[in-house]
Enzyme design. Sequence first.
Site, PDB file in Angstrom:
ATOM      1  CB  THR A 280      -0.901   0.062   1.241  1.00 39.40           C
ATOM      2  OG1 THR A 280      -0.106   0.428   2.386  1.00 39.40           O
ATOM      3  CG2 THR A 280      -1.589  -1.253   1.500  1.00 39.40           C
ATOM      4  CG  ASP A 281       1.316   5.862  -1.215  1.00 37.10           C
ATOM      5  OD1 ASP A 281       2.256   6.061  -0.416  1.00 37.10           O
ATOM      6  OD2 ASP A 281       1.157   6.554  -2.227  1.00 37.10           O
ATOM      7  CE1 TYR A 282       4.776   7.119   6.265  1.00 37.50           C
ATOM      8  CE2 TYR A 282       2.586   7.556   7.121  1.00 37.50           C
ATOM      9  CZ  TYR A 282       3.950   7.463   7.310  1.00 37.50           C
ATOM     10  OH  TYR A 282       4.491   7.703   8.552  1.00 37.50           O
TER      11      TYR A 282
END
Length: 765
Positions: A280-282
């Site tokens: 995932t992204d942050y």
Amino acid sequence: MLIGCLIACQMLQAQTTEMRQFVDKLMSKMTLEEKLGQLNLVPASDEIVTGGAVDTQVGQRIANGQLGGIFNLKGVDKIRALQDIAVKKSRLGIPLIVGMDVIHGYETIFPIPLALSCSWDIPAIENMARISAQEATADGINWVYSPMVDICVDARWGRIAEGGGEDPYLGSEIARAYVCGYQGKKRESGQLKVENVMACVKHYALYGAVEAGRDYNTVDMSRLRMYNQYLPPYKAAAEAGAGSFMSSFNIVDGQHATANHWLLTDVLRDQWKFDGFVVTDYGSINEMSIWGYGDLKSNSAKALKAGTDMDMCANGFVGTLAASLQDGTITMADIDQACRRVLEAKWKLGLFDNPYRYLDAKRRAKDIYTKENRAASRQLATETFVLLKNSLTPNPSPKGKGDKPLLPLNANKTIALIGPLANDRANIAGTWCVAYTPERYATIKEALESRLPKGKLLYAQGCNLTHDANLQQAAEFGKNIPRVDAAKAKAEALAIAKKADVIVCAMGECADFSGESSSRATLEMPDAQRELLEELVKIGKPIVLLNFSGRPTVLTWEQEHVDAIMNVWFAGSEAGDAIADVLLGDAAPSGRLTVTMPQALGQVPLYYNHLNTGRPVEKGADKYRKYASNYLEVRNDPLYPFGYGLTYTTFSYSDLSLSSDKMAADGSVEASIVVSNNGQRDGDEIVQLYIHQQAASIARPVKELRGFQRIHLKAGEQRRVTFCIDREHLQYLNGQGEPVLESGRFDIMIGGNSDDTLSKTLSVQ
């Protein structure tokens, strides 16, 4: 050749079998908690020190088997301290994967990705990625969050700076180059070489299409448009063998990208055969609740079942999946599948053979910020600069041959260098320079001072970045440009300008005026700088504008009033010297735009490969037409079109020909054109091939890039440039991602930019 292919295939199968058997054996020993730990990724604090690492929160989680990787920690000693804990303190000794945002270089910083795309130099971009991998691995990094391959047609979006522009064909070529450069083309025993890193393709998918150009905003489009305009670079990266993908923050078809089964499984894995892992992204899973999809527990389960394998910073997988397993929302097979993918990535990196293979302290001295790496960055920077205007100026010499272009400058003259970016070393390197060392980089002022043996350089900052101090502080993001007294600074700039033969203005955006979380509602030059530029124009001296930007900006006033304009983007650690090279003629600017530059903000989104309208206006129409598709205040056409750029010579095109004006669906034809260098100087040209299908079952763009060649011609030289055209150049993708080629007539266009081409008609039967 067939025997060689069979042997290679057998070796790959053996390597895959060896990897799977190893992972099978390891997973048979793992507890549920340890499997979930491999799916957990967090940033590591710079406070990590060798002796105290185990006592930190991150160290304790590693020892407990609750972390699979860390990111954005710089330095072999600090990384070794954490890897020691993973290998020696955790129960199974599973090594960490170590990531970093290495976007356009490590300590040798290259131009920002948007600028790199303007070079159209695919081998040089691949070499940039190779050098970035070499430097990152010399400092302990083995996984980089790059390339960003998002197509973007809205200049308001700040992250356009991180991508390859607006075109899917060029974007796909660039995506392949990044992956091959980072990961290498050959593997030892199925594993990456120690000089290579694992690429992470982002942001999957459609992040560059956020509404209103506002970061983290929503996205909605047809699948037909996805497949033809936005998805091709992701597909190219997957086919090139990228080891990992990063999901995006936005929604796709009403579902969050991080939990979108169609996107992550049906398309990425089943259609494109991607066999790596998805991160995932942050904090992305955490944000799903804000979008309205449920709580952290349910969203974590949805993300896992959709095809997400590693959770960055949300602590959703490690904190909730055990409960979801117990209540039957997910299965152990779901967890095992994600865990296997992460472990296989570590096997491909060679970490199980040697967890410390990327932690050779001796490599830092010989592989990072070397003379050779800096030279590559400096050369590539000159290829990214896009000369937008270069007016003729009077030649005062009695022996002169009449007027000549303002650029390149005469090194024997007095130059007034003015602007808030003229003596800056941090901002001109660009956004997303996590590991950079700006104290070692030369400013434009310093570079020019050493290059004027008989000339003279006068310098003044001249103004603030903007009048609004709060806006300037937000845009700088820690890369501070000194605030000056506006009246005194302007007076100083005007005074030195009057003493000079030519004025060079280093103006525009600062580094983080573009990039993540840097969306803009205006695209004109910031107010304080524009006002100073207007005053300098009134003096009547020749002016060169070095326009710094991470996006297409509006330069309509500047085009009308300034003598020469060069978009220098943000050119990396060697920006100062590269700019001096081009200003003084030791190198020529050879970049061509990969984004369309508008006349006014109201034209955005603006892109060359748009669909037509039932009520078009003719190209270049000067007058408003009622009941036609146009604006009241401004023409439809851009200020500078896609593919446009000047250099220090001129090129002409002639004699476009096709080897045949008919082609079978499974056949091919050659299109060729004569390109001539009509100037007095050698130069590089980007020869561009476009196609347009005149009639089809779906609406097709007015033109689409389908090929390009970067060529070098000596002064007076001409060359016939040839493109081979087959079905792949002429087909489109339907709403299921399947290729379709329909019979009919196609315009075949070749030229120096998307607006200036010669054309022939090809019939496909």
